[in-house]
Design an enzyme around this catalytic site. Structure first.
Site, PDB file in Angstrom:
ATOM      1  CB  SER A   1       1.817 -11.796   7.008  1.00  0.00           C
ATOM      2  OG  SER A   1       1.960 -12.651   6.765  1.00  0.00           O
TER       3      SER A   1
ATOM      4  CG  ASN B   1       5.749  -3.801   7.623  1.00  0.00           C
ATOM      5  OD1 ASN B   1       4.936  -2.634   7.146  1.00  0.00           O
ATOM      6  ND2 ASN B   1       5.903  -4.733   7.257  1.00  0.00           N
TER       7      ASN B   1
ATOM      8  CG  ASP C   1       9.379  -8.047   5.912  1.00  0.00           C
ATOM      9  OD1 ASP C   1       8.765  -6.948   6.295  1.00  0.00           O
ATOM     10  OD2 ASP C   1      10.296  -7.953   4.773  1.00  0.00           O
TER      11      ASP C   1
ATOM     12  CG  HIS D   1       6.108  -8.376   4.246  1.00  0.00           C
ATOM     13  ND1 HIS D   1       6.663  -7.799   3.113  1.00  0.00           N
ATOM     14  CD2 HIS D   1       5.983  -9.829   3.326  1.00  0.00           C
ATOM     15  CE1 HIS D   1       7.523  -8.367   2.698  1.00  0.00           C
ATOM     16  NE2 HIS D   1       6.912  -8.890   2.610  1.00  0.00           N
TER      17      HIS D   1
END
Ligand code: GAR
Length: 191
Positions: free
Chosen positions: A138, A109, A147, A111
């Site tokens: 990130s 992912n 996260d 972020h």
């Protein structure tokens, strides 16, 4: 070189998807995007996928009775296209434990903060509100806790005194577009 097969999940504009599409165009980049899934029917990222000749599918979460059923529908597609890795690129749905388990260690992912700072859906706004001097982006492995998975790569930028959320997010985006292809390459090289 055999390119590894990647599925990308989006919900919106898909500028990070575009950065991945552009990186994958290089013969020596170790990935190819084999499908794009959007949970939003009007996501501009779907147009980007089609323009690049990548199969683009809508899996609308509103069509499913539960999070689990929605995730299973996405997994069916990812398996149909024989995806080996998944990239979340502005995908704004929380994933079920079963889906996260299935892709453990193979799902990234991106972020817009320097994790572990400013987790959640308003990371850019929250960094500004906190008076932070710097922030960034990130790319991390996805785990069940939002996260919170291992960070694979980060880029840092300064917050300017006259920054608005929009201006700051714009500069973060520029860094994201460089960072995501690098992080995917790192993950693939480690697998
Ligand atoms: C990106 O800035 C990404 O970091 C953020 O959404 C934006 C999507 O932009 N993701 C999150 O906030 C996840 N919590 P894009 O659709 O243009 O790639």
């Amino acid at each position: 070189m055999k390119k590894r097969r990647v599925g990308v999940l989006i919900s919106g504009n898909g500028s990070n998807l575009q950065a991945l599409i552009d990186a994958c165009a290089a013969a020596d980049y170790p990935a190819q995007i084999v499908l794009v899934i959007s949970n939003k029917p009007d996501a501009y990222g779907l147009v980007r996928a089609k323009n690049a000749g990548i199969p683009a599918h809508i899996v609308n979460h509103k069509d499913y009775a539960s999070r689990e059923e929605f995730d299973i529908a996405m997994n069916v597609l990812l398996n149909k296209y024989e995806a080996e890795f998944v990239c979340l690129a502005g995908f704004m749905r929380i994933l079920s434990a079963g889906f996260v388990d299935a892709w453990q260690g193979r799902m990234l992912n991106i972020h817009p903060s320097l994790l572990p700072d400013f987790k959640g859906g308003h990371a850019v706004r929250d960094a500004l509100a906190a008076g932070a001097k710097e922030t960034g982006c990130s790319v991390h492995l996805v785990t069940e806790e939002m996260d919170a998975g291992e960070v694979i790569a980060q880029a840092k930028i300064s917050i300017l005194t006259d920054d608005s959320e929009e201006k700051l997010h714009q500069r973060i985006h520029e860094q994201e577009h460089l960072l995501y292809p690098q992080a995917l390459k790192i993950l693939i090289n480690n697998n």
